[in-house]
Design a protein around this motif. Structure first.
Motif, PDB file in Angstrom:
ATOM      1  N   LEU A  38       5.454   5.324 -19.291  1.00 24.57           N
ATOM      2  CA  LEU A  38       5.881   3.950 -19.048  1.00 24.57           C
ATOM      3  C   LEU A  38       6.132   3.256 -20.390  1.00 24.57           C
ATOM      4  O   LEU A  38       5.329   3.373 -21.318  1.00 24.57           O
ATOM      5  N   GLY A  39       7.254   2.527 -20.478  1.00 27.96           N
ATOM      6  CA  GLY A  39       7.517   1.802 -21.726  1.00 27.96           C
ATOM      7  C   GLY A  39       8.886   1.155 -21.686  1.00 27.96           C
ATOM      8  O   GLY A  39       9.697   1.444 -20.804  1.00 27.96           O
ATOM      9  N   HIS A  40       9.144   0.288 -22.660  1.00 26.23           N
ATOM     10  CA  HIS A  40      10.405  -0.458 -22.707  1.00 26.23           C
ATOM     11  C   HIS A  40      11.562   0.457 -23.108  1.00 26.23           C
ATOM     12  O   HIS A  40      12.641   0.410 -22.526  1.00 26.23           O
ATOM     13  N   SER A  41      11.308   1.314 -24.098  1.00 20.50           N
ATOM     14  CA  SER A  41      12.316   2.292 -24.525  1.00 20.50           C
ATOM     15  C   SER A  41      12.132   3.546 -23.668  1.00 20.50           C
ATOM     16  O   SER A  41      11.687   3.465 -22.533  1.00 20.50           O
ATOM     17  N   ASP A  42      12.450   4.716 -24.232  1.00 17.49           N
ATOM     18  CA  ASP A  42      12.174   5.955 -23.492  1.00 17.49           C
ATOM     19  C   ASP A  42      10.696   6.340 -23.555  1.00 17.49           C
ATOM     20  O   ASP A  42      10.292   7.365 -23.016  1.00 17.49           O
ATOM     21  N   ALA A  43       9.880   5.510 -24.235  1.00 21.42           N
ATOM     22  CA  ALA A  43       8.415   5.685 -24.300  1.00 21.42           C
ATOM     23  C   ALA A  43       8.016   7.012 -24.960  1.00 21.42           C
ATOM     24  O   ALA A  43       7.016   7.621 -24.593  1.00 21.42           O
ATOM     25  N   ASP A  44       8.801   7.416 -25.950  1.00 21.65           N
ATOM     26  CA  ASP A  44       8.526   8.667 -26.688  1.00 21.65           C
ATOM     27  C   ASP A  44       7.358   8.405 -27.645  1.00 21.65           C
ATOM     28  O   ASP A  44       7.537   7.960 -28.781  1.00 21.65           O
ATOM     29  N   VAL A  45       6.171   8.692 -27.149  1.00 17.07           N
ATOM     30  CA  VAL A  45       4.941   8.308 -27.848  1.00 17.07           C
ATOM     31  C   VAL A  45       4.833   8.969 -29.231  1.00 17.07           C
ATOM     32  O   VAL A  45       4.340   8.351 -30.190  1.00 17.07           O
ATOM     33  N   LEU A  46       5.323  10.193 -29.348  1.00 20.67           N
ATOM     34  CA  LEU A  46       5.252  10.902 -30.626  1.00 20.67           C
ATOM     35  C   LEU A  46       6.172  10.244 -31.662  1.00 20.67           C
ATOM     36  O   LEU A  46       5.761   9.970 -32.796  1.00 20.67           O
ATOM     37  N   THR A  47       7.405   9.998 -31.265  1.00 24.74           N
ATOM     38  CA  THR A  47       8.357   9.382 -32.191  1.00 24.74           C
ATOM     39  C   THR A  47       7.889   7.974 -32.590  1.00 24.74           C
ATOM     40  O   THR A  47       8.057   7.558 -33.736  1.00 24.74           O
ATOM     41  N   HIS A  48       7.268   7.264 -31.645  1.00 29.31           N
ATOM     42  CA  HIS A  48       6.758   5.925 -31.971  1.00 29.31           C
ATOM     43  C   HIS A  48       5.659   6.006 -33.044  1.00 29.31           C
ATOM     44  O   HIS A  48       5.626   5.196 -33.980  1.00 29.31           O
ATOM     45  N   ALA A  49       4.754   6.959 -32.906  1.00 27.45           N
ATOM     46  CA  ALA A  49       3.677   7.099 -33.895  1.00 27.45           C
ATOM     47  C   ALA A  49       4.249   7.446 -35.267  1.00 27.45           C
ATOM     48  O   ALA A  49       3.810   6.911 -36.296  1.00 27.45           O
ATOM     49  N   VAL A  50       5.258   8.317 -35.286  1.00 24.59           N
ATOM     50  CA  VAL A  50       5.894   8.701 -36.560  1.00 24.59           C
ATOM     51  C   VAL A  50       6.579   7.488 -37.200  1.00 24.59           C
ATOM     52  O   VAL A  50       6.443   7.238 -38.406  1.00 24.59           O
ATOM     53  N   MET A  51       7.299   6.715 -36.388  1.00 28.01           N
ATOM     54  CA  MET A  51       7.988   5.539 -36.943  1.00 28.01           C
ATOM     55  C   MET A  51       6.997   4.538 -37.513  1.00 28.01           C
ATOM     56  O   MET A  51       7.216   3.978 -38.599  1.00 28.01           O
ATOM     57  N   ASP A  52       5.902   4.289 -36.800  1.00 22.28           N
ATOM     58  CA  ASP A  52       4.918   3.330 -37.294  1.00 22.28           C
ATOM     59  C   ASP A  52       4.289   3.810 -38.599  1.00 22.28           C
ATOM     60  O   ASP A  52       4.049   3.017 -39.513  1.00 22.28           O
ATOM     61  N   ALA A  53       4.020   5.098 -38.693  1.00 26.57           N
ATOM     62  CA  ALA A  53       3.437   5.646 -39.926  1.00 26.57           C
ATOM     63  C   ALA A  53       4.412   5.488 -41.100  1.00 26.57           C
ATOM     64  O   ALA A  53       4.020   5.100 -42.202  1.00 26.57           O
ATOM     65  N   LEU A  54       5.687   5.769 -40.846  1.00 26.65           N
ATOM     66  CA  LEU A  54       6.694   5.660 -41.912  1.00 26.65           C
ATOM     67  C   LEU A  54       6.866   4.217 -42.365  1.00 26.65           C
ATOM     68  O   LEU A  54       6.914   3.922 -43.574  1.00 26.65           O
TER      69      LEU A  54
END
Ligand code: MG
Length: 164
Positions: A38-54
């Motif tokens: 569930l999420g606003h985008s495609d809810a790709d939890v892995l890619t979200h964590a990578v983006m936040d770290a970067l």
């Protein structure tokens, strides 16, 4: 200035709840025969964590600031498109990616068959070698919201070079 003063680290954590009526996408890869997130985008939890770290390593804020979930243009969007935008933001700031290591915590599905493709896909979106991305998956032994299959989490650690 020493070499170390040109390095930065960042960590990212993301969590999404499972939902039945969406496809599961992790690291930009579609995973068959599994409930989506569930999420606003495609809810790709892995890619979200990578983006936040970067973004954190580059001191550029976080994905909530860059891509607010109140903005209609991000509804259902592929997180890989967002990752490519993060890549451009890093470039503008003179920051290059040295190394990334990630963990997905999920009780299901089995992710081993998809790990190489996820690494390749994330590396492609960032314009780096697949060798610069580590990825592993773990379960939570039936404990907590992950163990009870209510959702999954992803963690990412990154090392960047500044002034590139
Ligand atoms: Mg998220």
């Amino acid at each position: 200035m020493s070499e170390l003063s040109h390095l930065g680290i960042g960590t990212g954590l993301d969590v999404h709840a499972f939902c039945e009526d969406r496809p599961l996408v992790l690291g930009g890869v579609s995973i068959a025969d599994a409930p989506g997130l569930l999420g606003h985008s495609d809810a790709d939890v892995l890619t979200h964590a990578v983006m936040d770290a970067l973004l954190s390593a580059a001191r550029l804020g976080d994905i909530g600031e860059l891509f607010p979930d109140t903005a209609s243009e991000y509804e259902g969007i592929s997180s890989l498109v967002l990752l490519e935008q993060v890549r451009r933001e890093l470039k503008k700031a003179g920051v290059s990616v040295v190394d990334i290591d990630c963990t997905i915590a999920a009780e299901m599905p089995k992710l081993a068959p998809y790990k190489e493709e996820m690494r390749r896909t994330l590396a492609g979106a960032l314009g780096i070698s697949k060798a610069c991305i580590g990825l592993k998956a773990t379960t939570c032994e039936g404990l907590g919201f992950i163990g009870e299959k209510k959702g999954m989490a992803a963690f990412a650690s990154v090392l960047v070079r500044k002034g590139a």
